[in-house]
Design an enzyme around this catalytic site. Structure first.
Site, short mmCIF file in Angstrom:
data_model
loop_
_atom_site.label_atom_id
_atom_site.label_comp_id
_atom_site.label_asym_id
_atom_site.label_seq_id
_atom_site.Cartn_x
_atom_site.Cartn_y
_atom_site.Cartn_z
N HIS A 1 35.92 12.21 15.74
CA HIS A 1 35.73 13.26 16.39
C HIS A 1 35.66 14.48 16.53
O HIS A 1 36.76 15.36 16.47
CB HIS A 1 35.72 13.13 18.58
CG HIS A 1 35.35 13.47 19.16
ND1 HIS A 1 35.56 14.38 19.79
CD2 HIS A 1 33.78 12.35 20.26
CE1 HIS A 1 34.27 14.64 20.98
NE2 HIS A 1 33.72 13.17 20.36
N ASP B 1 31.84 5.28 21.05
CA ASP B 1 31.00 4.84 20.22
C ASP B 1 30.59 2.75 19.36
O ASP B 1 30.53 2.22 18.71
CB ASP B 1 29.68 5.25 19.25
CG ASP B 1 29.01 6.39 20.19
OD1 ASP B 1 29.15 7.85 19.89
OD2 ASP B 1 28.07 5.89 20.66
#
Ligand code: SDX
Length: 384
Positions: free
Chosen positions: A265, A319
């Site tokens: 991320h 996710d």
């Protein structure tokens, strides 16, 4: 005396570039913290609903009971689609990607609005709520049509999350499934200045209409490095197929410099707090439905990736387990990104409205490094 030029600094990927002050979302990427309007994502996931969270994000405070009742009713009444829009969706090739369908249908919604553009903030919010309310109806209707079934009409007595599931699956979901869907939509509703929210903000800064703003967000969310990772992460789990094959997959992927979908991320350099909640929901759902192999395979991939990436700031993100939750709820894989989009319309709207309160056209620069003052060469004099 010419002005001293600022030194040129290129911020590739706009890393660490702030585009505005905001009161909507705070992410502490080092401490695994996420707040919407000051409320932790854990508190909202435990106590709120998607409707209440949308109100909070857009209006800035938790609604009173009567405000929430009015807001919930308003959204439920907006869910139905004009017959002509349903006919348009029916005309799309059944092989269309559902994100293309959502992007096209949201764009088309603007054509049925007698006044698509309005500078009044409340008008803009109302248009955005209409789009947000209709997005699940669009997604569910296309899925039923592509499978040769008639679309299910929305039912205003159901929550936003429950109504999406009933329109998709064709029967009223159980309370537990409806609750899991609602929490998943809260978790996907907002996330500060991510790529799709930035797209919406850029479009808003030109004073474009809400249909154009939200269409910008849908197009940007689509990419596998952003919203598309949930679909890709589940495909990885399905391809690996068994916990015993997880390590072999991770070792090969990393050796081939492939990205493990659902990991890493730009902001979180530790656990994504949404992953923590979604993993717990995934485990509960898997146990409740008796379908544990997918979850166990995902966990084996996670443990192997963490082992092989130890020391790097690469951890599971939202996710990594969202696809398993959606899959276990009976949502087809190619609807995962549309589900992400129909939730994120809340955050896109909040940021567009907030930016417009102190608007400035967004127009960065590009450092020119090409040639200058070239003589024009007539076509017959150009070398083949
Ligand atoms: C979302 O911004 C948001 O808030 C987004 C989001 C939201 O709610 O809106 O949180 C939703 O988009 C979550 C992210 C979903 N994407 C994925 O899961 C796709 C896989 N992840 C990566 O592509 C990556 O982690 C990004 C794109 C998400 C972020 O990467 P960065 O910050 O651009 O970092 P990078 O690409 O520069 O990578 C730095 C290093 C690289 O290694 P080197 O080239 O330096 O040797 O880390 C490696 C990368 O190869 N790396 C990974 C990896 N992610 C980064 N290696 C293996 N697997 C990964 N997943």
């Amino acid at each position: 005396m010419c002005a001293v030029k600022d030194p040129v600094v290129i911020h590739k990927g706009l890393d660490n570039v702030y585009v505005k002050e905001s009161k909507i979302c705070f992410i502490d990427g080092e401490a695994s913290k996420l707040f919407y309007r000051g409320y932790s994502i854990e508190a909202l996931a435990s106590h709120s609903t998607f409707e209440e969270t949308t109100y909070l994000l857009i209006y800035g405070s938790l609604p009173t009971r009567s405000q929430l009742e009015d807001f919930t009713k308003r959204i439920s009444l907006y869910r139905s689609l004009e017959t002509s829009l349903l006919q348009l969706i029916h005309s799309f090739p059944i092989t269309s990607d559902p994100m293309d369908v959502l992007r096209t249908a949201v764009s088309a919604l603007g054509l049925y609005d007698p006044q698509p553009a309005s500078d009044r903030i409340e008008d803009r919010i109302d248009k955005a709520l209409r789009i947000m309310a209709k997005a699940p109806t669009i997604v569910a209707a296309f899925d039923r049509l592509r499978n040769g079934r008639e679309p299910m009409p929305p039912r205003t007595e159901l929550s936003h999350a429950a109504d999406f599931l009933q329109m998709l699956i064709g029967k009223t979901p159980g309370d537990y499934d409806a609750h899991i869907m609602d929490v998943a939509m809260i978790l996907h509703a907002e996330h500060e200045m991510n790529a799709s929210t930035f797209s919406c903000t850029v479009t808003a800064s030109t004073l474009a209409d809400m249909y154009s703003i939200i269409t910008s967000g849908i197009g940007t969310l689509r990419g596998p490095l952003h919203g598309g990772a949930n679909e890709a992460a589940l495909k990885t789990v399905l391809d690996v197929g068994d916990p015993s094959k997880a390590d072999e997959y991770v070792v090969r992927a990393l050796a081939e410099k492939k990205r493990i979908m659902g990991f890493g991320h730009r902001v979180y350099k530790t656990w994504d707090p949404r992953y923590v909640i979604l993993k717990k929901l995934g485990a509960e759902l898997a146990a409740q439905k008796g379908e544990t192999k997918l979850f166990e395979t995902a966990t084996a991939i996670e443990e192997s990736a963490l082992r092989h990436l130890a020391g790097s700031p690469i951890f599971p993100n939202v996710d990594s387990y969202s696809g398993i939750v959606f899959h276990t709820l009976g949502i087809p894989t190619d609807l995962f990104i549309p589900v992400f989009a129909m939730s994120r319309i809340a955050g896109w709207t909040a940021h567009a409205i907030e930016y417009l309160q102190a608007n400035r056209l967004i127009r960065p620069k590009a450092l020119y490094v090409g040639q200058k003052e070239l003589p024009y060469v007539p076509i017959d004099s150009r070398q083949e």
